[in-house]
Design a protein around this motif. Sequence first.
Motif, PDB file in Angstrom:
ATOM      1  N   VAL A   1       0.679  -1.396  -0.427  1.00 43.59           N
ATOM      2  CA  VAL A   1       0.382   0.222   0.197  1.00 43.59           C
ATOM      3  C   VAL A   1       1.290   1.466  -0.138  1.00 43.59           C
ATOM      4  N   LEU A   2       2.297   1.375   0.252  1.00 45.66           N
ATOM      5  CA  LEU A   2       2.510   2.199   0.350  1.00 45.66           C
ATOM      6  C   LEU A   2       3.390   2.932  -0.539  1.00 45.66           C
ATOM      7  N   GLU A   3       3.578   1.485  -1.281  1.00 43.24           N
ATOM      8  CA  GLU A   3       4.987   2.125  -2.597  1.00 43.24           C
ATOM      9  C   GLU A   3       3.452   2.121  -3.509  1.00 43.24           C
ATOM     10  N   GLY A   4       2.310   1.693  -3.296  1.00 45.61           N
ATOM     11  CA  GLY A   4       1.039   2.238  -4.814  1.00 45.61           C
ATOM     12  C   GLY A   4       0.799   4.066  -4.457  1.00 45.61           C
ATOM     13  N   CYS A   5       1.349   3.973  -2.933  1.00 43.56           N
ATOM     14  CA  CYS A   5       0.590   5.379  -2.924  1.00 43.56           C
ATOM     15  C   CYS A   5       1.520   6.518  -2.960  1.00 43.56           C
ATOM     16  N   ARG A   6       2.517   5.977  -2.704  1.00 46.43           N
ATOM     17  CA  ARG A   6       4.186   6.967  -3.765  1.00 46.43           C
ATOM     18  C   ARG A   6       3.768   7.468  -4.644  1.00 46.43           C
ATOM     19  N   SER A   7       3.538   5.964  -5.609  1.00 48.01           N
ATOM     20  CA  SER A   7       4.271   6.573  -6.970  1.00 48.01           C
ATOM     21  C   SER A   7       3.133   7.074  -7.932  1.00 48.01           C
ATOM     22  N   ARG A   8       1.625   6.727  -7.270  1.00 48.01           N
ATOM     23  CA  ARG A   8       0.076   7.807  -7.394  1.00 48.01           C
ATOM     24  C   ARG A   8       1.049   9.220  -7.255  1.00 48.01           C
ATOM     25  N   ILE A   9       1.458   9.506  -6.183  1.00 45.21           N
ATOM     26  CA  ILE A   9       1.385  11.045  -6.056  1.00 45.21           C
ATOM     27  C   ILE A   9       2.528  11.399  -6.447  1.00 45.21           C
ATOM     28  N   ILE A  10       3.713  10.409  -6.488  1.00 42.03           N
ATOM     29  CA  ILE A  10       5.343  11.286  -7.484  1.00 42.03           C
ATOM     30  C   ILE A  10       4.953  11.218  -8.874  1.00 42.03           C
ATOM     31  N   GLU A  11       4.249  10.352  -9.460  1.00 42.12           N
ATOM     32  CA  GLU A  11       3.713  10.359 -11.227  1.00 42.12           C
ATOM     33  C   GLU A  11       2.616  11.744 -11.348  1.00 42.12           C
ATOM     34  N   GLY A  12       1.901  12.331  -9.916  1.00 44.71           N
ATOM     35  CA  GLY A  12       0.593  13.588 -10.345  1.00 44.71           C
ATOM     36  C   GLY A  12       1.789  14.320 -10.712  1.00 44.71           C
ATOM     37  N   VAL A  13       2.993  14.088  -9.576  1.00 42.18           N
ATOM     38  CA  VAL A  13       3.245  15.079  -9.920  1.00 42.18           C
ATOM     39  C   VAL A  13       4.212  15.666 -11.348  1.00 42.18           C
ATOM     40  N   GLN A  14       4.890  15.113 -11.583  1.00 38.06           N
ATOM     41  CA  GLN A  14       5.495  14.327 -12.542  1.00 38.06           C
ATOM     42  C   GLN A  14       5.603  15.150 -13.793  1.00 38.06           C
ATOM     43  N   GLN A  15       4.149  14.365 -13.904  1.00 44.15           N
ATOM     44  CA  GLN A  15       3.105  14.723 -15.043  1.00 44.15           C
ATOM     45  C   GLN A  15       2.947  16.081 -15.371  1.00 44.15           C
ATOM     46  N   GLY A  16       3.118  16.823 -14.365  1.00 41.57           N
ATOM     47  CA  GLY A  16       3.231  18.694 -14.756  1.00 41.57           C
ATOM     48  C   GLY A  16       4.519  18.757 -14.911  1.00 41.57           C
TER      49      GLY A  16
END
Length: 455
Positions: free
Chosen positions: A136-151
């Motif tokens: 669950v930790l890795e899933g939250c990490r990937s979603r949050i970081i990738e969401g910022v990187q898309q900007g």
Amino acid sequence: VSTQSTGTEMVFKWPSEWKDSDAMSYFISDFASSSVRPSRKLNFWSGLICAVCQYRKTPFVTVPELKRCLAWRGVPPLCLEGVLEDMHSKRTVICEEKLTESWSKWGLGLLVSPVTSVWRKIIPDTSERKFVILSVLEGCRSRIIEGVQQGEDLILTYQEWVDHALIHLHPNSFDNFNKYLSFTRDIEMYGDPVSVVKVRRADEKAVSQMTQVDVAIGKAKATRDSLCCQIKQLNNKVNELLAAVKKASNKNEALSHLRRKRLYERSLSKWEGALNNTESLLLQLQETQHNKTVLSTLKVGAEALKQNQVSLTEVDDIMDQLEEYKSYEEDLHGALTSQDTGADGDVTLTEELAELLADNSEPPTKKLSLDNDNTLSSEELAELQIIEQEFSKAPAPPQEVPRTPRQEISKTLPEEFDEIEHPVEREAPPKEVLARLSPELRRKPGRKLVGTLME
């Protein structure tokens, strides 16, 4: 275990066994022995724990919270601690204190001591400890970081970072999650309290060190957001005073509201000017950062070109070697294909040539093709011209052939021509003309021309 979306909310869907009383009576019971743990029960509860934590958007849980969430008809699972111990041995669950330790140190502890003793040593009282579900930790990490990187912007104010992270994370897990991301070098925070957050780029393994330009961009963004909020409040106040002026019961009250409205408008114009200056500064800082990135890229490209540059001397040497190889191949090919016939071979060839010349002393007769050769020789053309001249001297046939009674025509024709529908008397070609045509000319495909001339 899955979640279903109903409009804007996510509804947790329990497994099918949750409605089966006999199955759940088996699942919530404790293990008969600590050494014998059925895999079916372990897989059921471990999967359910991960699904519940993912639904709640929190990878950090405690045993009392899990017992409260996983209680079936008010009865918590008695085997929960055994399930967590098994997940700890499989490295799917760790204690919160061990989250920022290196994996090598944590794995070394597992190799030195048995799993059970390590579990009891690290977690003496499981009711007071907080555990981390790594999946669950890795899933939250990937979603949050990738969401910022898309900007386009990786420098965020603290408030922007909080607003983005809480979309995928529970507020109670936010502080621990920031510590974990700082440990993995996914983000870097500046200030105490934190005012600027920098996120690593997608092509980087770790976030780069925060510079003064990054800090200035973060502070300019925070100032811009604060000014926008202040301007919004002033606009609302001006609109309220304008509405109060319209609703005023007397002139003095209306004038009082207008005076206050003018004061707010003057303040509003000052804040708007400050906002324009701040946005101009922010654009200049971002342009400076982009120029630095471009310069760094150009520098790396120049170094790569310098290392891969080929000198002219090396090119000339390579071309000379190729010419040497080419001449060597030609010499080798000539040596392999050369033949030494000698004097006897020349005499034999001379005699064979004399015999061929003797056999071919008579001119060869041209063979006429009946299928494909449509051309005439010069002699044949001359012969055709003579025939054409003779036919041109002959009188032209009458335009209309006089009809002859059928009885008279039948007397001059054989019996097999009695059934001719249109009997027309035609003159036969002169025999002397046919005699002058050679047999070869008659077999030519050009005999159609000869027949036309005869007619």
